[in-house]
Design a protein around this motif. Structure first.
Motif, short mmCIF file in Angstrom:
data_model
loop_
_atom_site.label_atom_id
_atom_site.label_comp_id
_atom_site.label_asym_id
_atom_site.label_seq_id
_atom_site.Cartn_x
_atom_site.Cartn_y
_atom_site.Cartn_z
N THR A 153 43.10 75.18 40.69
CA THR A 153 42.22 76.88 40.27
C THR A 153 43.13 77.93 40.44
O THR A 153 42.90 78.92 40.12
CB THR A 153 41.33 76.77 41.61
OG1 THR A 153 42.04 76.80 42.82
CG2 THR A 153 40.23 75.70 41.59
N ARG A 154 44.46 77.63 41.00
CA ARG A 154 45.70 78.47 40.86
C ARG A 154 46.73 77.83 40.98
O ARG A 154 46.77 76.79 41.42
CB ARG A 154 45.26 79.31 41.91
CG ARG A 154 45.13 78.89 43.35
CD ARG A 154 45.06 80.01 44.47
NE ARG A 154 44.87 79.43 45.86
CZ ARG A 154 45.11 80.09 46.91
NH1 ARG A 154 45.31 81.22 47.09
NH2 ARG A 154 45.02 79.39 48.07
N SER A 157 47.75 75.66 43.72
CA SER A 157 47.07 74.24 43.59
C SER A 157 48.38 73.20 43.58
O SER A 157 48.01 72.01 43.80
CB SER A 157 45.90 74.27 42.76
OG SER A 157 45.13 75.09 43.03
N MET A 218 48.41 80.45 35.22
CA MET A 218 47.37 79.80 35.27
C MET A 218 46.06 80.86 34.83
O MET A 218 46.29 82.07 35.32
CB MET A 218 46.98 79.01 36.48
CG MET A 218 45.87 78.02 36.17
SD MET A 218 45.04 77.26 37.70
CE MET A 218 46.94 76.43 38.14
N ALA A 219 45.42 80.48 33.68
CA ALA A 219 44.36 81.44 33.29
C ALA A 219 43.26 80.49 32.75
O ALA A 219 43.43 79.54 32.24
CB ALA A 219 44.91 82.41 32.36
N SER A 220 41.96 81.11 32.82
CA SER A 220 40.85 80.38 32.15
C SER A 220 40.49 80.98 30.88
O SER A 220 40.83 82.04 30.51
CB SER A 220 39.56 80.61 33.46
OG SER A 220 38.39 80.12 32.72
N ASN A 221 40.05 79.97 29.96
CA ASN A 221 39.64 80.22 28.67
C ASN A 221 38.18 80.20 28.57
O ASN A 221 37.39 80.45 27.58
CB ASN A 221 39.99 79.04 27.61
CG ASN A 221 39.27 77.88 27.90
OD1 ASN A 221 38.64 77.78 29.08
ND2 ASN A 221 39.52 76.81 27.20
N ASN A 225 40.28 76.03 33.50
CA ASN A 225 41.76 76.54 33.79
C ASN A 225 42.85 76.02 32.99
O ASN A 225 42.79 74.60 32.62
CB ASN A 225 42.16 76.52 35.29
CG ASN A 225 41.21 77.53 35.92
OD1 ASN A 225 40.88 78.76 35.56
ND2 ASN A 225 40.78 77.40 37.35
N ARG A 226 43.67 76.49 32.50
CA ARG A 226 44.87 76.20 31.52
C ARG A 226 46.03 76.61 32.13
O ARG A 226 46.09 77.59 32.57
CB ARG A 226 44.63 76.45 30.17
CG ARG A 226 43.41 76.07 29.67
CD ARG A 226 43.16 76.30 28.00
NE ARG A 226 43.58 77.76 27.98
CZ ARG A 226 43.77 78.12 26.71
NH1 ARG A 226 43.68 77.50 25.66
NH2 ARG A 226 43.49 79.60 26.48
#
Length: 256
Positions: A153-154, A157, A218-221, A225-226
């Protein structure tokens, strides 16, 4: 983490990836009909291609994390060629540079104006975009985007930056084998504003040392999360020419 390993694996792979050449200028209106194919090629002995490891305890987050890093580390040895949907946008920056903006994946990065650009979409990854000078030196900066599981999640992690960097570099090192394989050494690591920065070297026996500088965020689309891994690399004999330039490029990466 897999993307970091993947870029490192590209440096050592005997099966080079293919990238479609997109543009050498910050003009977003480059016709697909004018694309040329370029190849990045580096060498490695095939027996060092993948570590023999497995994950036994799937109930512990730490074990899953390490298994994720090790198992996917050498996945990207060859990639099918595909064009990128990202567009390059010209934004006012320092002379000699332009800003590449990927509206779909929500990031931007500063690139030297005389560098070329290519893209590929390998199996198991969302996409890869690469930038490189045309001098055939093997210097380049690549951006790999990898989908993550629900446990991630970040960046923390994966563990603190020191733990993350040590796991990455120790997993790449094969100097302990008989005969010795690639030697991987950690130079420095730090965390800043949610991004991990790692500097390390790779060297095959009898070959020149390769320097790598990576930034990971890390970022979410909106769905998952990617992990975004930006890695710049250059050979030791090109250190004076490309060290500061590549570090500037990698350090300029940011989400939008």
């Amino acid at each position: 983490m897999s993307s970091v390993w993947s870029v490192a694996a590209l440096s050592l792979s005997s099966c080079p990836p293919s990238f479609h050449h997109l543009s050498s200028s910050p003009n977003p209106r480059v016709s697909a009909g004018h694309r040329k194919q370029h190849v990045f090629c580096c060498k490695n002995s095939q027996e060092d291609a993948k570590p023999s490891c497995c994950v036994q305890d799937q109930h512990q987050l730490g074990t899953r994390r390490r298994g994720f890093m090790l198992d996917l580390g050498f996945a990207a040895f060859s990639f099918p060629t595909i064009a990128s949907n990202a567009m390059a946008k010209d934004i006012e920056v320092a002379e000699g540079y332009w800003v590449y903006t990927d509206d779909e994946n929500k990031y931007k990065i500063v690139i030297p104006k005389d560098w070329q650009m290519g893209a590929a979409e390998p199996r198991g990854f969302n996409n890869i975009t690469a930038f490189y000078p045309e001098d055939g030196s093997g210097s380049n900066v690549s951006i790999v985007i990898t989908g993550l599981g629900a446990d991630f999640t970040r960046m923390e992690s994966f563990g603190k930056v020191d733990e993350f960097a040590e796991t990455l570099v120790s997993g790449l090192d094969r100097s302990w084998k008989d005969p010795p394989g690639v030697t991987a050494k950690l130079i420095d690591c730090k965390a800043s504003k949610g991004i991990y920065y790692i500097q390390y070297t790779l060297q095959n026996p009898g070959e020149s040392r390769r320097y790598l500088y990576s930034a990971l965020g890390m970022a979410s689309n909106g769905w998952v999360n990617r992990l975004f891994t930006v890695t710049g690399q250059f050979m030791e004999d090109k250190k004076d020419k490309y060290s500061s330039e590549i570090e500037k490029v990698v350090s300029s990466f940011s989400f939008i």
